[in-house]
Design an enzyme around this catalytic site. Sequence first.
Site, short mmCIF file in Angstrom:
data_model
loop_
_atom_site.label_atom_id
_atom_site.label_comp_id
_atom_site.label_asym_id
_atom_site.label_seq_id
_atom_site.Cartn_x
_atom_site.Cartn_y
_atom_site.Cartn_z
N SER A 21 36.26 36.72 41.54
CA SER A 21 36.62 37.23 40.21
C SER A 21 38.08 37.69 40.16
CB SER A 21 35.71 38.42 39.88
OG SER A 21 36.09 38.97 38.63
N ALA A 70 47.10 46.07 41.20
CA ALA A 70 46.47 47.08 40.34
C ALA A 70 46.58 46.54 38.92
CB ALA A 70 47.16 48.43 40.47
N MET A 71 45.81 45.45 38.67
CA MET A 71 45.87 44.82 37.34
C MET A 71 45.37 45.79 36.27
SD MET A 71 46.94 41.91 38.36
CE MET A 71 46.90 40.91 36.90
N ASN A 125 30.60 44.42 38.43
CA ASN A 125 31.73 44.93 39.22
C ASN A 125 31.69 46.46 39.16
OD1 ASN A 125 34.14 45.68 40.32
ND2 ASN A 125 35.44 44.66 38.80
N CYS A 128 35.86 48.34 41.16
CA CYS A 128 37.30 48.10 40.98
C CYS A 128 38.10 49.39 41.15
CB CYS A 128 37.58 47.51 39.62
SG CYS A 128 39.31 47.05 39.49
N THR A 192 38.49 44.73 46.68
CA THR A 192 39.71 45.04 47.44
C THR A 192 39.62 46.39 48.15
OG1 THR A 192 40.64 45.90 45.40
CG2 THR A 192 41.24 43.65 46.00
C1 LIG Z 1 44.97 39.75 41.26
C2 LIG Z 1 43.54 40.11 41.56
C3 LIG Z 1 42.69 40.44 40.50
C4 LIG Z 1 41.34 40.77 40.76
N1 LIG Z 1 40.51 41.07 39.71
C5 LIG Z 1 39.18 41.31 39.95
C6 LIG Z 1 38.28 41.52 38.87
O1 LIG Z 1 38.63 41.45 37.68
N2 LIG Z 1 36.98 41.80 39.18
C7 LIG Z 1 36.52 41.85 40.47
O2 LIG Z 1 35.33 42.09 40.69
N3 LIG Z 1 37.36 41.65 41.51
C8 LIG Z 1 38.67 41.37 41.28
N4 LIG Z 1 39.53 41.12 42.33
C9 LIG Z 1 39.00 41.17 43.72
C10 LIG Z 1 38.65 39.77 44.26
O3 LIG Z 1 37.63 39.16 43.49
C11 LIG Z 1 38.21 39.84 45.73
O4 LIG Z 1 37.04 40.63 45.83
C12 LIG Z 1 39.27 40.46 46.64
O5 LIG Z 1 40.56 40.01 46.25
C13 LIG Z 1 39.06 40.10 48.12
O6 LIG Z 1 39.05 38.71 48.30
P1 LIG Z 1 40.36 37.88 48.79
O7 LIG Z 1 40.85 38.55 50.03
O8 LIG Z 1 39.86 36.48 48.99
O9 LIG Z 1 41.36 37.96 47.68
C14 LIG Z 1 40.87 40.79 42.10
C15 LIG Z 1 41.73 40.46 43.15
C16 LIG Z 1 43.05 40.11 42.90
C17 LIG Z 1 43.96 39.75 44.07
#
Ligand SMILES: Cc1cc2nc3c(=O)[nH]c(=O)nc-3n(C[C@H](O)[C@H](O)[C@H](O)COP(=O)(O)O)c2cc1C
Length: 303
Positions: A21, A70-71, A125, A128, A192
């Site tokens: 996501s 930190a969107m 979610n 966050c 994260t």
């Molecule tokens: C730019 C960005 C935006 C994200 N937005 C969301 C979100 O809207 N909802 C959510 O559940 N996780 C969000 N995440 C978390 C990711 O879905 C994922 O759980 C996290 O980045 C770890 O995976 P990765 O190491 O493959 O990025 C976001 C991550 C990033 C980097």
Amino acid sequence: MNPLGVSFCGVRLRNPTVLASGVLGITAAQLKRAEDGGAGAVTTKSIGPEERAGNRNPTCVALQHGMLNAMGLPSPGYEAMEAEWRQLKKMKVPVFASIYGASVDDFRRVAAYVAERKPALIELNISCPNTAEHGQVFGFEPSVAADVVEAAKDICGKVPLSVKLTPNTYKIAAVARACEEAGADAICAINTVAGMAINIEARKPVLSFKKGGYSGPAIKPIAVRCVYDIYETVDIPVLGVGGITTGRDAIEMMQAGATAVGIGSAVYYRGPNVFKHVCDEMRDWMRCNGFSSVKSLVGAAHD
Ligand SMILES: Cc1cc2nc3c(=O)[nH]c(=O)nc-3n(C[C@H](O)[C@H](O)[C@H](O)COP(=O)(O)O)c2cc1C
């Protein structure tokens, strides 16, 4: 037989890679880039109860071993999604709808709307870290997480319900168990990791929100450990997310207990075809190591 085919909560996936996501946005046009890039399923950016601009820039920075963001959950709000759902329905791969809220009632409202649009799965979610008021608080405590799941489960009907957990608690396995007992059909782990970066010349935090969520290669051992613990604690399937960049990473996550794997930051590192690359690398590894089906990898590292 397709050696990479898996079933996640009854949803058939052509391969176990799922767009995580938030990384490519909320629109069908954005998510289609992951579909074309080989993803087995795609997850929308988290959809919220009302329109929300998100945090001021800078909201995302690439660090040496990962990304800090930190969107602030920018979202058009679920009611503005009507035209988009018609496009999302046309996608060939299953669409997982991620939703968030600031209260149990918010989650119910958004879940009710989204469930009527019949996505392949709804992901709550509750994890966050990047807004002052949303989400994370629900993911810290087992009983609080269970309240959200119970409220949403009622109204999701036949749409499977997954819960995305935060690693920023020492109780992640207990939270997973509470979610399972409250009716969750799957767990997604992890979101994260809480982090921060400071520009030492400016003597200021790099992100406008000051603190953020860390993702990418550096968090993989944290995610693997969380998935390993959750797998030992619950019987529902786990979508393992965090730092997966290569086929070897995906195989490690599946051996920890994940039935499917989410890929987020690696879209930034390797482009939208990362899903194809990861699948090719998984196939090569399986061939060299005598595995004919990816399903036999799930939980293989447990005693
Ligand atoms: C730019 C960005 C935006 C994200 N937005 C969301 C979100 O809207 N909802 C959510 O559940 N996780 C969000 N995440 C978390 C990711 O879905 C994922 O759980 C996290 O980045 C770890 O995976 P990765 O190491 O493959 O990025 C976001 C991550 C990033 C980097």
